[in-house]
Design a protein around this motif. Structure first.
Motif, PDB file in Angstrom:
ATOM      1  N   ARG A  19      10.096  12.503 -11.329  1.00  0.00           N
ATOM      2  CA  ARG A  19       9.180  12.195 -10.223  1.00  0.00           C
ATOM      3  C   ARG A  19       9.889  11.585  -9.017  1.00  0.00           C
ATOM      4  O   ARG A  19       9.296  10.843  -8.262  1.00  0.00           O
ATOM      5  CB  ARG A  19       8.102  11.232 -10.721  1.00  0.00           C
ATOM      6  N   PHE A  20      11.155  11.894  -8.840  1.00  0.00           N
ATOM      7  CA  PHE A  20      11.933  11.244  -7.804  1.00  0.00           C
ATOM      8  C   PHE A  20      12.429  12.267  -6.798  1.00  0.00           C
ATOM      9  O   PHE A  20      13.206  13.152  -7.155  1.00  0.00           O
ATOM     10  CB  PHE A  20      13.126  10.532  -8.442  1.00  0.00           C
ATOM     11  N   GLU A  65       0.840  -1.186   0.000  1.00  0.00           N
ATOM     12  CA  GLU A  65       0.000   0.000   0.000  1.00  0.00           C
ATOM     13  C   GLU A  65       0.883   1.247   0.000  1.00  0.00           C
ATOM     14  O   GLU A  65       1.847   1.331   0.766  1.00  0.00           O
ATOM     15  CB  GLU A  65      -0.899   0.022   1.238  1.00  0.00           C
ATOM     16  N   VAL A  66       0.560   2.181  -0.877  1.00  0.00           N
ATOM     17  CA  VAL A  66       1.289   3.448  -0.935  1.00  0.00           C
ATOM     18  C   VAL A  66       0.324   4.547  -0.526  1.00  0.00           C
ATOM     19  O   VAL A  66      -0.492   5.018  -1.323  1.00  0.00           O
ATOM     20  CB  VAL A  66       1.844   3.708  -2.350  1.00  0.00           C
ATOM     21  N   THR A  67       0.399   4.937   0.740  1.00  0.00           N
ATOM     22  CA  THR A  67      -0.592   5.856   1.296  1.00  0.00           C
ATOM     23  C   THR A  67       0.011   7.139   1.863  1.00  0.00           C
ATOM     24  O   THR A  67      -0.714   7.969   2.397  1.00  0.00           O
ATOM     25  CB  THR A  67      -1.397   5.154   2.407  1.00  0.00           C
ATOM     26  N   ALA A  71       8.099   7.658  -1.733  1.00  0.00           N
ATOM     27  CA  ALA A  71       9.548   7.773  -1.885  1.00  0.00           C
ATOM     28  C   ALA A  71      10.223   6.411  -1.808  1.00  0.00           C
ATOM     29  O   ALA A  71      11.141   6.117  -2.582  1.00  0.00           O
ATOM     30  CB  ALA A  71      10.108   8.712  -0.815  1.00  0.00           C
ATOM     31  N   LYS A  72       9.772   5.567  -0.884  1.00  0.00           N
ATOM     32  CA  LYS A  72      10.359   4.229  -0.744  1.00  0.00           C
ATOM     33  C   LYS A  72      10.096   3.391  -1.992  1.00  0.00           C
ATOM     34  O   LYS A  72      10.994   2.698  -2.494  1.00  0.00           O
ATOM     35  CB  LYS A  72       9.796   3.517   0.484  1.00  0.00           C
ATOM     36  N   THR A  73       8.867   3.452  -2.516  1.00  0.00           N
ATOM     37  CA  THR A  73       8.539   2.671  -3.712  1.00  0.00           C
ATOM     38  C   THR A  73       9.307   3.182  -4.925  1.00  0.00           C
ATOM     39  O   THR A  73       9.810   2.397  -5.732  1.00  0.00           O
ATOM     40  CB  THR A  73       7.023   2.724  -3.977  1.00  0.00           C
ATOM     41  N   MET A 117      14.629  14.141  -4.107  1.00  0.00           N
ATOM     42  CA  MET A 117      16.065  14.085  -3.838  1.00  0.00           C
ATOM     43  C   MET A 117      16.371  13.444  -2.482  1.00  0.00           C
ATOM     44  O   MET A 117      17.445  12.889  -2.286  1.00  0.00           O
ATOM     45  CB  MET A 117      16.671  15.485  -3.911  1.00  0.00           C
ATOM     46  N   GLU A 118      15.451  13.525  -1.540  1.00  0.00           N
ATOM     47  CA  GLU A 118      15.663  12.859  -0.254  1.00  0.00           C
ATOM     48  C   GLU A 118      15.804  11.354  -0.444  1.00  0.00           C
ATOM     49  O   GLU A 118      16.570  10.699   0.260  1.00  0.00           O
ATOM     50  CB  GLU A 118      14.512  13.169   0.701  1.00  0.00           C
ATOM     51  N   ALA A 119      15.062  10.797  -1.417  1.00  0.00           N
ATOM     52  CA  ALA A 119      15.175   9.366  -1.697  1.00  0.00           C
ATOM     53  C   ALA A 119      16.528   9.045  -2.335  1.00  0.00           C
ATOM     54  O   ALA A 119      17.088   7.968  -2.110  1.00  0.00           O
ATOM     55  CB  ALA A 119      14.032   8.912  -2.599  1.00  0.00           C
ATOM     56  N   VAL A 120      17.053   9.980  -3.131  1.00  0.00           N
ATOM     57  CA  VAL A 120      18.391   9.798  -3.708  1.00  0.00           C
ATOM     58  C   VAL A 120      19.424   9.708  -2.594  1.00  0.00           C
ATOM     59  O   VAL A 120      20.326   8.864  -2.613  1.00  0.00           O
ATOM     60  CB  VAL A 120      18.739  10.966  -4.659  1.00  0.00           C
ATOM     61  N   GLU A 121      19.286  10.580  -1.617  1.00  0.00           N
ATOM     62  CA  GLU A 121      20.223  10.588  -0.490  1.00  0.00           C
ATOM     63  C   GLU A 121      20.201   9.242   0.236  1.00  0.00           C
ATOM     64  O   GLU A 121      21.250   8.701   0.610  1.00  0.00           O
ATOM     65  CB  GLU A 121      19.859  11.717   0.474  1.00  0.00           C
ATOM     66  N   THR A 122      19.015   8.678   0.402  1.00  0.00           N
ATOM     67  CA  THR A 122      18.884   7.357   1.032  1.00  0.00           C
ATOM     68  C   THR A 122      19.534   6.279   0.180  1.00  0.00           C
ATOM     69  O   THR A 122      20.233   5.397   0.688  1.00  0.00           O
ATOM     70  CB  THR A 122      17.401   7.022   1.259  1.00  0.00           C
ATOM     71  N   MET A 123      19.314   6.353  -1.140  1.00  0.00           N
ATOM     72  CA  MET A 123      19.882   5.354  -2.055  1.00  0.00           C
ATOM     73  C   MET A 123      21.400   5.368  -2.030  1.00  0.00           C
ATOM     74  O   MET A 123      22.038   4.317  -2.144  1.00  0.00           O
ATOM     75  CB  MET A 123      19.393   5.599  -3.482  1.00  0.00           C
TER      76      MET A 123
END
Length: 311
Positions: A129-130, A48-50, A56-58, A132-138
């Motif tokens: 659609r990405f 579920e993406v809620t 961001a995780k998905t 940048m906080e998710a990039v930092e995690t990656m």
């Protein structure tokens, strides 16, 4: 959207050593917007993406799946999307899906996608659609990851988005506020990454790319460790100083890209430009864009609306 990302992605996509994926988060974003938030996978339970954090995780997992050549880690809706027909590297997989319809038969086609990825020196995804906080995690889990953060002057970007139907001019005030707050937030993360991972993070302004396309394309290729070939130079020249000017909203080939990049100044209403200026001051200060004071100044292409400034 409308920042020059398709042109930038195509420069990478034509290289024989690159596995190039066009807009892999497209379906995820539409699912999010339409509130259809249950995603199915081949090798894990439905998800579920809620929340923004879920999104961001998905998005990170989708990026990881394509970059690391693990397509079974990607949700089934994304693996079915039409954007996979936009890159020479994913077209063979998309053609396989057409010849073998049905979710379970998709498993017969995934090895094609995986082989294209594994056989390449560099995997590249182009996405608008990405976060940048998710990039930092990656970056913490993928030491070979590099990111090019592309940004364009908010005025032509917003003008083009609204012309494309993303919103209406009557909603310009709130739309431009939201747009520039998102850009500002992403830039703050990029600034942090440029300090902590300077060899893995690059900021590229669209205006610089189109004024000096060859120089900037060579710089991009050096950044990711690819040889800048004669074929690549011909491709860059054909797209930025071509023999044909493609007159369509999503086309990328231009007779003169630097001149085309300024066309918005002749078309954008001065009062609308002022609204964007007022709502995007923080982004202007970070990147060196200049507000306009008069309609004449807006139309005067001899006057630059950009000063040199490091993030």
């Amino acid at each position: 959207m409308r920042s020059g990302s398709t042109l930038t992605g195509e420069i990478f996509g034509q290289h024989p050593d690159v596995f190039y994926v066009f807009e892999p988060m497209h379906t995820l974003k539409w699912e999010w917007w339409s509130k259809r938030t249950r995603l199915s996978f081949f090798d894990q339970p439905p998800r579920e993406v809620t929340s923004e954090a879920d999104f961001a995780k998905t998005a990170k997992d989708i990026a990881d799946g394509f970059l690391r050549c693990h397509p079974t880690k990607i949700d089934i809706a994304t693996l079915s999307q039409h954007h996979l027909g936009k890159s020479k590297d994913t077209i063979p997989y998309k053609m396989c899906l057409k010849s073998k319809p049905g979710v379970m038969k998709m498993l017969d086609c995934l090895p094609i996608l995986q082989k294209q990825c594994l056989d390449s020196k560099v995997s590249v995804i182009k996405t608008i659609r990405f976060p940048m906080e998710a990039v930092e995690t990656m970056m913490k889990s993928n030491p070979s990851l590099k990111v090019i953060h592309l940004v364009r002057d908010p005025r032509p970007t917003i003008k083009s988005q609204i012309s494309f139907g993303r919103d209406t001019w009557s909603n310009l005030d709130s739309y431009s506020k939201e747009h520039c707050l998102r850009v500002q937030k992403d830039l703050q993360v990029t600034k942090r990454l440029m300090k902590s991972h300077p060899d893995k993070t690059k900021l590229l302004l669209y205006e610089d790319l189109v004024v000096h396309p060859s120089r900037n394309a060579q710089d991009l290729f050096s950044f990711v460790g690819l040889a800048y070939t004669r074929e690549t130079e011909r491709f860059v020249q054909s797209k930025t100083n071509g023999s044909v000017d493609e007159h369509c909203v999503l086309c990328t080939q231009r007779l003169n890209s630097s001149r085309s990049a300024l066309q918005w100044r002749k078309e954008l209403d001065f009062n609308r430009a002022r609204v964007i200026d007022a709502n995007c001051k923080a982004v202007y200060q970070m990147l060196g864009y200049l507000p306009v004071n008069t309609a004449t100044e807006l139309k005067d292409l001899s006057k630059s609306l950009k000063i040199e400034k490091n993030l």
